[in-house]
Enzyme design. Structure first.
Site, mmCIF file in Angstrom:
data_model
loop_
_atom_site.group_PDB
_atom_site.id
_atom_site.type_symbol
_atom_site.label_atom_id
_atom_site.label_comp_id
_atom_site.label_asym_id
_atom_site.label_seq_id
_atom_site.Cartn_x
_atom_site.Cartn_y
_atom_site.Cartn_z
ATOM 1 N N ASP A 8 2.734 2.084 8.653
ATOM 2 C CA ASP A 8 2.638 2.439 7.126
ATOM 3 C C ASP A 8 3.057 3.972 7.042
ATOM 4 O OD1 ASP A 8 2.626 2.403 4.629
ATOM 5 O OD2 ASP A 8 0.621 1.280 4.559
ATOM 6 N N CYS B 32 2.594 10.861 -15.492
ATOM 7 C CA CYS B 32 3.986 9.755 -15.744
ATOM 8 C C CYS B 32 4.960 10.359 -15.566
ATOM 9 C CB CYS B 32 2.909 8.398 -16.126
ATOM 10 S SG CYS B 32 1.778 8.220 -16.216
ATOM 11 N N GLU C 42 -5.014 4.759 13.284
ATOM 12 C CA GLU C 42 -5.295 5.507 11.877
ATOM 13 C C GLU C 42 -5.864 6.399 12.799
ATOM 14 O OE1 GLU C 42 -5.077 5.812 8.864
ATOM 15 O OE2 GLU C 42 -6.328 7.784 8.845
ATOM 16 N N CYS D 231 5.995 4.934 1.533
ATOM 17 C CA CYS D 231 6.362 5.266 0.012
ATOM 18 C C CYS D 231 7.192 7.195 -0.198
ATOM 19 C CB CYS D 231 4.992 6.131 -0.447
ATOM 20 S SG CYS D 231 4.061 7.133 1.377
ATOM 21 N N GLN E 130 -5.344 1.344 -1.195
ATOM 22 C CA GLN E 130 -3.444 1.513 -1.657
ATOM 23 C C GLN E 130 -4.479 1.473 -2.934
ATOM 24 O OE1 GLN E 130 -0.493 1.255 -1.062
ATOM 25 N NE2 GLN E 130 -0.733 0.577 1.565
ATOM 26 N N CYS F 66 1.306 7.284 -24.174
ATOM 27 C CA CYS F 66 0.211 8.000 -24.276
ATOM 28 C C CYS F 66 0.264 9.581 -24.337
ATOM 29 C CB CYS F 66 -0.013 8.453 -22.437
ATOM 30 S SG CYS F 66 -0.637 9.658 -21.940
HETATM 31 N N1 SAH Z 1 -2.059 0.509 5.867
HETATM 32 C C1 SAH Z 1 -2.639 1.479 5.776
HETATM 33 C C2 SAH Z 1 -2.661 3.114 5.160
HETATM 34 C C3 SAH Z 1 -1.621 3.562 4.990
HETATM 35 S S1 SAH Z 1 -1.652 5.091 4.404
HETATM 36 C C4 SAH Z 1 -3.024 0.860 3.930
HETATM 37 O O1 SAH Z 1 -2.113 -0.171 3.404
HETATM 38 O O2 SAH Z 1 -3.981 1.028 3.190
HETATM 39 C C5 SAH Z 1 -1.333 6.078 5.870
HETATM 40 C C6 SAH Z 1 -2.473 5.956 6.043
HETATM 41 O O3 SAH Z 1 -1.871 7.451 7.983
HETATM 42 C C7 SAH Z 1 -3.912 7.283 5.903
HETATM 43 O O4 SAH Z 1 -5.173 5.890 6.123
HETATM 44 C C8 SAH Z 1 -3.627 8.207 6.626
HETATM 45 O O5 SAH Z 1 -5.112 9.046 7.358
HETATM 46 C C9 SAH Z 1 -2.619 8.241 7.722
HETATM 47 N N2 SAH Z 1 -2.066 8.770 8.809
HETATM 48 C C10 SAH Z 1 -1.374 9.860 8.395
HETATM 49 N N3 SAH Z 1 -0.880 10.879 9.734
HETATM 50 C C11 SAH Z 1 -1.026 9.875 10.321
HETATM 51 C C12 SAH Z 1 -0.792 9.551 12.116
HETATM 52 N N4 SAH Z 1 -0.057 10.785 12.856
HETATM 53 N N5 SAH Z 1 -1.309 9.036 13.039
HETATM 54 C C13 SAH Z 1 -1.619 7.885 12.380
HETATM 55 N N6 SAH Z 1 -2.525 8.159 11.248
HETATM 56 C C14 SAH Z 1 -1.937 8.795 10.323
#
Ligand code: SAH
Length: 469
Positions: free
Chosen positions: A397, A90, A341, A424, A291, A81
């Protein structure tokens, strides 16, 4: 001798920081300090011998700017790039992909050792991509202006200086066409880009999402106004692009760094984008998390499924479930799945996604994981004569900050056989693993997955088992 700002030194890069900066020491001879004085230098690779200029001096370390590579590291490559050095995205592009994967493995291992207390853990190789380009299905392109007119590109590292570059090599090529159409629409109808400092102008960002499996494209223009002048003309131009659906506006009039506002106005199409992960179809609203690297997401979820080891009899909780992606991926192999969520729109999507895929054994709750699960647990005890709620597998997650301790405590109280942790940020993962290890769990498997090639970010999936279970 003292290290001075604006002074040049020759250093050998010996290590990399967690942010991917090379670390080289100004040596004993020059300094009279037996350990040397470490400098953090962006755009350098372990093994480079480089001339660097000191740009900031702290008590025990400093920052340098790369001036010249004197002897390149064998792991150095020329970035593909043209704006790799200016762009904040990046930052690892000057490293071979193999070296990037090693860097990510080490980062996870070091965090688990230092923060997680797993002194001897050896983390296996990072699962990488065969072709680590054009992998992102989502771009949020900022609009601004410079002397030559409207620019749309991305921010320079750690700033909000807009760099005008239409083709981002980790995004699909079609994004360029879309950005060009939006720019030419703005020029023709005199729609001004947003000025962050003065809070004037209209177009802030273009959110572009491409369904890699369906070919559908979502464009959501984030505007600093209640409506977009000549919106029909923009739609007209965009829908000439194959797959364009839906087109919408997002209203964000706040002076904030947060990209999306709350209100969405649909201009064309059903208001959501459709895409697939494995066999499951998802309808995704513009505000919902999805994702960003579809092919690696499948690698990640398959690992999560493998770690969960489901037989069809299990009760599974999927905390931080977004639009239900992991929940629905696991539902086919479990007895019952519950998802939690915080974003209401995402839960609406999750429920709808269960329906369109004929999945009847998944239920979803809106709220904070650290509130919903403990409340469910307490309520269950009350209504079941003191019997405690049980789960076989709990998947989490969370966003970068990881899980709250109160949530981890409830997880421990529910005594699942397995906790599958998708993370992450391996530093907060390590902190949470430490808590779980101190409360009856041991770390069995861990696999880093490269969801974000050329950036310093790394996703990890791991599995903890209940001891004596
Ligand atoms: N497991 C999903 C999303 C992961 S990203 C996937 O793989 O696509 C993390 C997610 O947590 C986001 O959607 C965000 O809105 C949510 N989030 C953030 N803080 C939170 C909390 N305190 N309780 C529940 N969800 C939360």
């Amino acid at each position: 001798m003292e290290v001075k700002k604006n002074q040049d030194y020759v250093v050998t890069i010996e290590d990399l920081s967690v942010e991917g900066e090379g670390i080289g020491k100004i040596s004993e001879g020059e300094l009279g300090n037996e350990n040397g004085f470490p400098l953090f230098i962006k755009d350098t690779v372990i093994g480079d011998v480089a001339k660097v200029r000191v740009i900031k001096v702290k008590k025990n370390y400093g920052y340098g700017r790369l001036m010249e590579i004197i002897t390149p590291s064998p792991n150095r490559v020329k970035p593909l790039c043209p704006v790799a050095r200016q762009c904040g995205g990046c930052t690892l592009q000057c490293m071979t992909y193999e070296e990037q994967l090693k860097f990510k493995r080490r980062k996870v291992e070091n965090n688990l050792r230092r923060i997680g207390g797993l002194k001897d853990i050896e983390v296996p190789v990072t699962l990488g991509m065969e072709k680590p380009w054009r992998y992102r299905n989502k771009a949020q392109v900022p609009f601004g202006s410079d002397k030559e007119g409207i620019c749309a590109g991305f921010y320079a590292g750690r700033t909000h200086t807009n760099i005008d570059s239409e083709d981002c090599l980790i995004a699909p090529e079609i994004n360029q066409t879309i950005i060009r159409e939006i720019k030419s629409f703005m020029e023709e109808y005199h729609v001004a880009p947003y000025d962050e400092e003065r809070g004037t102008g209209i177009v802030r960002h273009a959110l572009i999402r491409v369904g890699f499996h369906t070919g559908q494209i979502l464009v959501c223009l984030v505007i600093n106004a209640d409506s977009l002048p000549h919106a029909d003309k923009l739609t007209e131009r965009l829908i000439k692009i194959q797959g364009m659906t839906p087109v919408c506006l997002n209203i964000n009039k706040k002076k904030t760094n947060v990209i999306l506002g709350e209100k969405v106005v649909n201009l064309f199409g059903p208001g959501y984008l459709e895409d697939k992960i494995g066999e499951v179809t998802f309808q995704i609203s513009p505000q919902s998390f999805f994702q960003v690297n579809p092919s690696q997401t499948e690698v990640l979820y398959k690992k999560a499924l493998e770690f969960a080891g489901l037989t069809g009899q299990e009760t599974v909780w999927d905390l931080y479930c977004g639009i239900g992606t992991i929940s629905l991926f696991l539902a086919k192999k479990a007895k019952q799945v519950y998802g939690v969520e915080i974003v209401p729109q995402a839960i609406d999507d999750a429920k709808n996604n269960a329906k369109i895929n004929d999945i009847a054994n998944a239920e979803f709750y809106v709220g904070k994981a650290e509130e919903v699960l403990p409340e469910y647990y307490k309520e269950y005890e009350k209504t079941h004569n003191g019997e405690t709620a049980h789960a076989d597998v709990i998947v989490v997650d969370p966003p970068r900050k990881g899980c709250e301790e109160s949530l981890l405590q409830t997880i421990v109280d529910m005594q699942p056989e397995k906790v599958v942790y998708v993370s992450c940020d391996s530093a907060t993962l390590a902190r949470d693993v430490k808590f779980l290890r101190a409360n009856g769990y041991e770390l069995k498997d861990v696999t880093p997955v490269d969801q974000f090639p050329h950036t310093v970010h790394v996703e990890v999936v791991c599995c903890l088992h209940r001891v004596n279970s």
